[in-house]
Design a protein around this motif. Structure first.
Motif, PDB file in Angstrom:
ATOM      1  N   PRO A 226       2.007 -34.069 -37.748  1.00  0.00           N
ATOM      2  CA  PRO A 226       0.965 -33.252 -38.400  1.00  0.00           C
ATOM      3  C   PRO A 226       1.228 -32.998 -39.882  1.00  0.00           C
ATOM      4  O   PRO A 226       0.317 -33.124 -40.704  1.00  0.00           O
ATOM      5  CB  PRO A 226       0.977 -31.950 -37.584  1.00  0.00           C
ATOM      6  CG  PRO A 226       1.526 -32.335 -36.263  1.00  0.00           C
ATOM      7  CD  PRO A 226       2.541 -33.392 -36.541  1.00  0.00           C
ATOM      8  N   GLY A 227       2.448 -32.642 -40.234  1.00  0.00           N
ATOM      9  CA  GLY A 227       2.766 -32.428 -41.642  1.00  0.00           C
ATOM     10  C   GLY A 227       2.693 -33.715 -42.439  1.00  0.00           C
ATOM     11  O   GLY A 227       2.244 -33.723 -43.592  1.00  0.00           O
ATOM     12  N   MET A 228       3.118 -34.818 -41.844  1.00  0.00           N
ATOM     13  CA  MET A 228       3.063 -36.106 -42.524  1.00  0.00           C
ATOM     14  C   MET A 228       1.625 -36.526 -42.789  1.00  0.00           C
ATOM     15  O   MET A 228       1.309 -37.062 -43.858  1.00  0.00           O
ATOM     16  CB  MET A 228       3.790 -37.155 -41.673  1.00  0.00           C
ATOM     17  CG  MET A 228       3.946 -38.496 -42.333  1.00  0.00           C
ATOM     18  SD  MET A 228       4.924 -39.628 -41.311  1.00  0.00           S
ATOM     19  CE  MET A 228       4.921 -41.086 -42.339  1.00  0.00           C
ATOM     20  N   VAL A 229       0.745 -36.289 -41.831  1.00  0.00           N
ATOM     21  CA  VAL A 229      -0.675 -36.614 -42.027  1.00  0.00           C
ATOM     22  C   VAL A 229      -1.277 -35.749 -43.124  1.00  0.00           C
ATOM     23  O   VAL A 229      -2.127 -36.203 -43.903  1.00  0.00           O
ATOM     24  CB  VAL A 229      -1.438 -36.447 -40.702  1.00  0.00           C
ATOM     25  CG1 VAL A 229      -2.940 -36.565 -40.913  1.00  0.00           C
ATOM     26  CG2 VAL A 229      -0.983 -37.498 -39.701  1.00  0.00           C
ATOM     27  N   THR A 230      -0.839 -34.510 -43.221  1.00  0.00           N
ATOM     28  CA  THR A 230      -1.328 -33.631 -44.281  1.00  0.00           C
ATOM     29  C   THR A 230      -0.968 -34.176 -45.659  1.00  0.00           C
ATOM     30  O   THR A 230      -1.813 -34.251 -46.565  1.00  0.00           O
ATOM     31  CB  THR A 230      -0.754 -32.222 -44.105  1.00  0.00           C
ATOM     32  OG1 THR A 230      -1.099 -31.718 -42.817  1.00  0.00           O
ATOM     33  CG2 THR A 230      -1.304 -31.285 -45.167  1.00  0.00           C
ATOM     34  N   VAL A 231       0.292 -34.577 -45.828  1.00  0.00           N
ATOM     35  CA  VAL A 231       0.712 -35.172 -47.103  1.00  0.00           C
ATOM     36  C   VAL A 231      -0.042 -36.474 -47.359  1.00  0.00           C
ATOM     37  O   VAL A 231      -0.447 -36.764 -48.496  1.00  0.00           O
ATOM     38  CB  VAL A 231       2.228 -35.411 -47.098  1.00  0.00           C
ATOM     39  CG1 VAL A 231       2.681 -36.077 -48.397  1.00  0.00           C
ATOM     40  CG2 VAL A 231       2.972 -34.097 -46.905  1.00  0.00           C
ATOM     41  N   PHE A 234      -3.591 -35.613 -48.600  1.00  0.00           N
ATOM     42  CA  PHE A 234      -3.571 -35.105 -49.973  1.00  0.00           C
ATOM     43  C   PHE A 234      -3.340 -36.235 -50.976  1.00  0.00           C
ATOM     44  O   PHE A 234      -4.019 -36.320 -52.009  1.00  0.00           O
ATOM     45  CB  PHE A 234      -2.483 -34.042 -50.122  1.00  0.00           C
ATOM     46  CG  PHE A 234      -2.840 -32.725 -49.514  1.00  0.00           C
ATOM     47  CD1 PHE A 234      -4.150 -32.406 -49.234  1.00  0.00           C
ATOM     48  CD2 PHE A 234      -1.859 -31.787 -49.206  1.00  0.00           C
ATOM     49  CE1 PHE A 234      -4.495 -31.188 -48.670  1.00  0.00           C
ATOM     50  CE2 PHE A 234      -2.194 -30.568 -48.643  1.00  0.00           C
ATOM     51  CZ  PHE A 234      -3.513 -30.272 -48.376  1.00  0.00           C
ATOM     52  N   THR A 235      -2.379 -37.105 -50.684  1.00  0.00           N
ATOM     53  CA  THR A 235      -2.083 -38.208 -51.597  1.00  0.00           C
ATOM     54  C   THR A 235      -3.218 -39.216 -51.615  1.00  0.00           C
ATOM     55  O   THR A 235      -3.539 -39.801 -52.667  1.00  0.00           O
ATOM     56  CB  THR A 235      -0.773 -38.893 -51.183  1.00  0.00           C
ATOM     57  OG1 THR A 235       0.252 -37.910 -51.012  1.00  0.00           O
ATOM     58  CG2 THR A 235      -0.336 -39.894 -52.236  1.00  0.00           C
ATOM     59  N   LEU A 236      -3.843 -39.445 -50.461  1.00  0.00           N
ATOM     60  CA  LEU A 236      -4.958 -40.384 -50.396  1.00  0.00           C
ATOM     61  C   LEU A 236      -6.110 -39.929 -51.288  1.00  0.00           C
ATOM     62  O   LEU A 236      -6.668 -40.722 -52.068  1.00  0.00           O
ATOM     63  CB  LEU A 236      -5.427 -40.518 -48.946  1.00  0.00           C
ATOM     64  CG  LEU A 236      -6.588 -41.486 -48.693  1.00  0.00           C
ATOM     65  CD1 LEU A 236      -6.156 -42.917 -48.931  1.00  0.00           C
ATOM     66  CD2 LEU A 236      -7.118 -41.313 -47.269  1.00  0.00           C
ATOM     67  N   VAL A 237      -6.456 -38.649 -51.200  1.00  0.00           N
ATOM     68  CA  VAL A 237      -7.548 -38.127 -52.022  1.00  0.00           C
ATOM     69  C   VAL A 237      -7.169 -38.130 -53.498  1.00  0.00           C
ATOM     70  O   VAL A 237      -7.983 -38.489 -54.371  1.00  0.00           O
ATOM     71  CB  VAL A 237      -7.925 -36.710 -51.552  1.00  0.00           C
ATOM     72  CG1 VAL A 237      -8.973 -36.095 -52.476  1.00  0.00           C
ATOM     73  CG2 VAL A 237      -8.450 -36.743 -50.126  1.00  0.00           C
ATOM     74  N   ALA A 238      -5.919 -37.741 -53.795  1.00  0.00           N
ATOM     75  CA  ALA A 238      -5.495 -37.700 -55.203  1.00  0.00           C
ATOM     76  C   ALA A 238      -5.496 -39.091 -55.825  1.00  0.00           C
ATOM     77  O   ALA A 238      -5.938 -39.265 -56.975  1.00  0.00           O
ATOM     78  CB  ALA A 238      -4.108 -37.074 -55.298  1.00  0.00           C
ATOM     79  N   ILE A 291     -17.630 -42.335 -48.865  1.00  0.00           N
ATOM     80  CA  ILE A 291     -17.742 -42.606 -47.425  1.00  0.00           C
ATOM     81  C   ILE A 291     -16.381 -42.935 -46.803  1.00  0.00           C
ATOM     82  O   ILE A 291     -16.048 -42.417 -45.731  1.00  0.00           O
ATOM     83  CB  ILE A 291     -18.764 -43.738 -47.184  1.00  0.00           C
ATOM     84  CG1 ILE A 291     -20.163 -43.272 -47.596  1.00  0.00           C
ATOM     85  CG2 ILE A 291     -18.755 -44.161 -45.715  1.00  0.00           C
ATOM     86  CD1 ILE A 291     -21.239 -44.337 -47.456  1.00  0.00           C
ATOM     87  N   PRO A 292     -15.527 -43.771 -47.423  1.00  0.00           N
ATOM     88  CA  PRO A 292     -14.205 -44.012 -46.813  1.00  0.00           C
ATOM     89  C   PRO A 292     -13.356 -42.756 -46.682  1.00  0.00           C
ATOM     90  O   PRO A 292     -12.616 -42.615 -45.701  1.00  0.00           O
ATOM     91  CB  PRO A 292     -13.563 -45.023 -47.778  1.00  0.00           C
ATOM     92  CG  PRO A 292     -14.704 -45.724 -48.411  1.00  0.00           C
ATOM     93  CD  PRO A 292     -15.757 -44.687 -48.564  1.00  0.00           C
ATOM     94  N   PHE A 297     -10.883 -38.640 -43.083  1.00  0.00           N
ATOM     95  CA  PHE A 297     -10.702 -37.272 -42.613  1.00  0.00           C
ATOM     96  C   PHE A 297     -11.120 -37.136 -41.156  1.00  0.00           C
ATOM     97  O   PHE A 297     -10.437 -36.468 -40.365  1.00  0.00           O
ATOM     98  CB  PHE A 297     -11.505 -36.312 -43.489  1.00  0.00           C
ATOM     99  CG  PHE A 297     -10.725 -35.756 -44.637  1.00  0.00           C
ATOM    100  CD1 PHE A 297     -10.026 -34.575 -44.506  1.00  0.00           C
ATOM    101  CD2 PHE A 297     -10.674 -36.422 -45.850  1.00  0.00           C
ATOM    102  CE1 PHE A 297      -9.296 -34.049 -45.563  1.00  0.00           C
ATOM    103  CE2 PHE A 297      -9.955 -35.911 -46.910  1.00  0.00           C
ATOM    104  CZ  PHE A 297      -9.261 -34.726 -46.764  1.00  0.00           C
ATOM    105  N   LEU A 298     -12.227 -37.748 -40.775  1.00  0.00           N
ATOM    106  CA  LEU A 298     -12.684 -37.647 -39.394  1.00  0.00           C
ATOM    107  C   LEU A 298     -11.728 -38.355 -38.438  1.00  0.00           C
ATOM    108  O   LEU A 298     -11.491 -37.881 -37.315  1.00  0.00           O
ATOM    109  CB  LEU A 298     -14.087 -38.245 -39.273  1.00  0.00           C
ATOM    110  CG  LEU A 298     -15.206 -37.494 -39.999  1.00  0.00           C
ATOM    111  CD1 LEU A 298     -16.536 -38.218 -39.825  1.00  0.00           C
ATOM    112  CD2 LEU A 298     -15.321 -36.058 -39.502  1.00  0.00           C
ATOM    113  N   PHE A 299     -11.167 -39.467 -38.864  1.00  0.00           N
ATOM    114  CA  PHE A 299     -10.258 -40.210 -38.002  1.00  0.00           C
ATOM    115  C   PHE A 299      -8.914 -39.506 -37.849  1.00  0.00           C
ATOM    116  O   PHE A 299      -8.328 -39.495 -36.763  1.00  0.00           O
ATOM    117  CB  PHE A 299     -10.048 -41.620 -38.555  1.00  0.00           C
ATOM    118  CG  PHE A 299      -9.069 -42.433 -37.762  1.00  0.00           C
ATOM    119  CD1 PHE A 299      -9.416 -42.964 -36.531  1.00  0.00           C
ATOM    120  CD2 PHE A 299      -7.793 -42.674 -38.251  1.00  0.00           C
ATOM    121  CE1 PHE A 299      -8.510 -43.705 -35.791  1.00  0.00           C
ATOM    122  CE2 PHE A 299      -6.883 -43.424 -37.525  1.00  0.00           C
ATOM    123  CZ  PHE A 299      -7.246 -43.946 -36.284  1.00  0.00           C
TER     124      PHE A 299
END
Length: 315
Positions: A226-231, A234-238, A291-292, A297-299
């Motif tokens: 869960p914490g890894m997915v959060t990082v 965040f990095t994906l969006v940034a 869209i990606p 986020f949904l996945f």
């Protein structure tokens, strides 16, 4: 001669009847925790916040259905009489021989490489800071916390000079390598690893003969998802929205991400050059580019949960 002793209980008679104490009638007390408390004011505030976040997206969708003339002659928050969505999508993917697809591919490569690498490095570093004691650990972690306060724009020029010396300017590595460093991700994973991975699990794995790398990848990694997915998110969006760094370190149009490429179209349209205006195409391209992120986020939402370690350690 035998004498009989009279039964004392029989002589005393039957047991006296104790009158029942009447119960007090009244309403049963209900705890406030049994029923959730609702606040109308809080509901209104949350609806306003939701409207604040959804309004730009709604405008983006509405504007992507308009032609260049309708963008300046109709109400911004409602549709035009005729929809030009398909024409705008066709323009986006055919302008400059389909350069938008090249920018989209570059953005996906930059974002995925940076997000996966930053999430893995931040998880390993956070786990090390949380579960190991070594000389200078607190000082190094304090330096990482201090680097969070440094704005990324202030590091753009030093990064360019460093990559220019290394010969990495105008290459994908100039965008990917700086994005692999996530000080906030290291801080977040240290806090998360301190509670998610119990020390008894590590000691039990060591007793069974497992090495430190095997403990991390087979025991700790599963609890840190869960914490890894959060990082990662965040990095994906940034990285997906990163504009200033690619603008500085990239010179070739074929290496541009979507942010820089759409800004180039915007500069062309604002300057009046070119055979046709691209305002509607820019807006439609911006709508397609989000869209990606929505799909990601949904996945990954089902992985974004806490409590995976519940039941793994008995208290």
């Amino acid at each position: 001669m035998t004498t009989t002793t009279p039964d004392v209980r029989a002589a005393a008679g039957p047991d006296p009847v104790v009158p029942a104490v009447p119960r007090r009638r009244g309403r049963a007390r209900t705890h406030s925790s049994d029923q959730p408390r609702r606040s109308r004011l809080l509901t209104v505030v949350m609806l306003l916040v939701l409207l604040y976040f959804l309004l730009p997206l709604f405008w983006l969708f509405v504007a992507s259905t308009k032609s260049n003339a309708d963008l300046f002659s109709t109400f911004g928050l409602w549709f035009a009489d005729s929809s030009s969505l398909w024409a705008n999508i066709t323009t986006v993917f055919t302008t400059q021989d389909g350069i938008y697809l090249v920018w989209l591919r570059n953005t996906v490569v930059y974002a995925l490489s940076s997000a996966i690498g930053a999430a893995l490095l931040a998880t390993m570093a956070g786990y090390a800071f949380a579960k190991y004691r070594f000389p200078g650990g607190n000082a190094i972690f304090g330096g990482i916390l201090g680097s969070i306060m440094v704005p990324t724009t202030a590091l753009a020029i030093p990064t360019y000079l460093l990559f220019a010396k290394a010969g990495l300017v105008n290459t994908p590595w100039a965008v990917i390598l700086p994005s692999l460093v996530s000080p906030f991700g290291v801080y977040l994973m240290r806090v998360y690893a301190a509670d998610a991975v119990d020390d008894t699990l590590i000691e039990a794995a060591r007793v069974d003969g497992a090495g430190e790398l095997r403990i991390f990848f087979q025991v700790a990694m599963r609890l840190l998802v869960p914490g890894m997915v959060t990082v990662l998110l965040f990095t994906l969006v940034a990285t997906w929205n990163n504009y200033f760094l690619p603008l500085i370190v990239l010179n070739s149009t074929d290496l541009f991400p979507l942010t820089v490429g759409l800004a180039q179209w915007q500069a062309t349209a604002a300057g009046g050059s070119g055979s046709r205006p691209l305002f509607s195409a820019i807006i439609t391209g911006s709508a397609i580019s989000i869209i990606p992120l929505v799909i990601a986020f949904l996945f990954l939402q089902r992985y974004w949960q806490s409590g995976l370690a519940t039941g793994s350690v008995k208290g």
